[in-house]
Design an enzyme around this catalytic site. Structure first.
Site, PDB file in Angstrom:
ATOM      1  N   VAL A  77       8.802  28.678 -28.711  1.00  0.00           N
ATOM      2  CA  VAL A  77       9.697  29.631 -28.067  1.00  0.00           C
ATOM      3  C   VAL A  77       9.891  30.790 -29.023  1.00  0.00           C
ATOM      4  O   VAL A  77      10.073  30.584 -30.228  1.00  0.00           O
ATOM      5  CB  VAL A  77      11.051  28.972 -27.725  1.00  0.00           C
ATOM      6  N   CYS A  78       9.814  31.994 -28.494  1.00  0.00           N
ATOM      7  CA  CYS A  78      10.116  33.199 -29.251  1.00  0.00           C
ATOM      8  C   CYS A  78       9.209  33.288 -30.482  1.00  0.00           C
ATOM      9  O   CYS A  78       7.991  33.102 -30.370  1.00  0.00           O
ATOM     10  CB  CYS A  78      11.603  33.189 -29.615  1.00  0.00           C
ATOM     11  N   THR A  79       9.766  33.545 -31.650  1.00  0.00           N
ATOM     12  CA  THR A  79       8.964  33.721 -32.863  1.00  0.00           C
ATOM     13  C   THR A  79       8.472  32.405 -33.458  1.00  0.00           C
ATOM     14  O   THR A  79       7.830  32.417 -34.505  1.00  0.00           O
ATOM     15  CB  THR A  79       9.745  34.519 -33.922  1.00  0.00           C
ATOM     16  N   THR A  97       4.660  36.034 -27.560  1.00  0.00           N
ATOM     17  CA  THR A  97       5.876  35.839 -28.344  1.00  0.00           C
ATOM     18  C   THR A  97       6.924  36.827 -27.870  1.00  0.00           C
ATOM     19  O   THR A  97       6.692  37.627 -26.967  1.00  0.00           O
ATOM     20  CB  THR A  97       5.590  36.000 -29.851  1.00  0.00           C
ATOM     21  N   SER A 130       7.732  33.864 -24.551  1.00  0.00           N
ATOM     22  CA  SER A 130       8.241  35.129 -25.040  1.00  0.00           C
ATOM     23  C   SER A 130       9.612  34.944 -25.682  1.00  0.00           C
ATOM     24  O   SER A 130       9.719  34.810 -26.887  1.00  0.00           O
ATOM     25  CB  SER A 130       8.280  36.114 -23.866  1.00  0.00           C
TER      26      SER A 130
END
Length: 179
Positions: A77-79, A97, A130
């Site tokens: 998830v995310c970074t 991302t 993202s």
């Protein structure tokens, strides 16, 4: 896990078992450390401000490579994608991302086919999302695939969450000038 009737068993893992502070202050409890963690079928790698430091953590990079090799599914998830990319796990694969951190995450994996406009991307046994809400959408898609669509729908409804099923729907790529 919620309404999934024992389909999954969750375990938090850190370098050492015990209480771990987040960058924002609240603490979580890691049930296992790297040395005593059982083999994992599914992995979810979180993102956040701490990833900027952790991409240089050689023990974490080694653990990710070893554990991802045997996992059925590895997601981020995310970074969290920066950690997978820095470990070399996404080389030659498509991934995405968080759009606000896209350039930095992209620099962690020059061998990755970074997809600028995607809510989440699945490539082989890897799934990257993202942002946080995109991570929920990705998780629901994974539940639909591994358990069944009705269970994913039930989970979304119980959270009062509007599930976006289109992995390519990404208004934030435009907002952040990536497309």
């Amino acid at each position: 896990m919620g309404h999934l009737d024992g389909a999954f068993r969750l375990a938090m893992v850190a370098a050492k078992a015990g209480s771990i502070a987040s960058a924002q202050g609240p603490r979580a409890v890691a049930e296992f450390g790297f040395d005593d963690c059982p083999w994992l079928d599914l992995m979810l790698i979180p993102g956040g401000v701490g990833t900027r430091r952790e991409v240089y953590n050689t023990a974490l990079m080694s653990w990710l490579r070893t554990r991802a090799a045997k996992a059925e599914l590895v997601s981020s998830v995310c970074t969290g994608a920066a950690l997978l990319a820095s470990a070399g796990l996404l080389d030659g694969l498509r991934a995405t991302t968080n759009k606000r951190a896209f350039a930095w995450v992209q620099s962690q994996g020059p061998g990755v086919n970074w997809i600028r406009q995607a809510r989440w991307v699945e490539d082989g046994k890897f799934a990257t999302s993202s942002g946080v809400s995109a991570g929920i959408d990705m998780a629901l898609a994974i539940i639909a695939r591994l358990v069944n669509p009705a269970s994913a729908e039930k989970a979304a409804i119980s959270m009062e969450y509007e599930w976006h099923r289109d992995a390519g729907w990404d208004p934030f790529a435009t907002i952040h000038g990536l497309v």
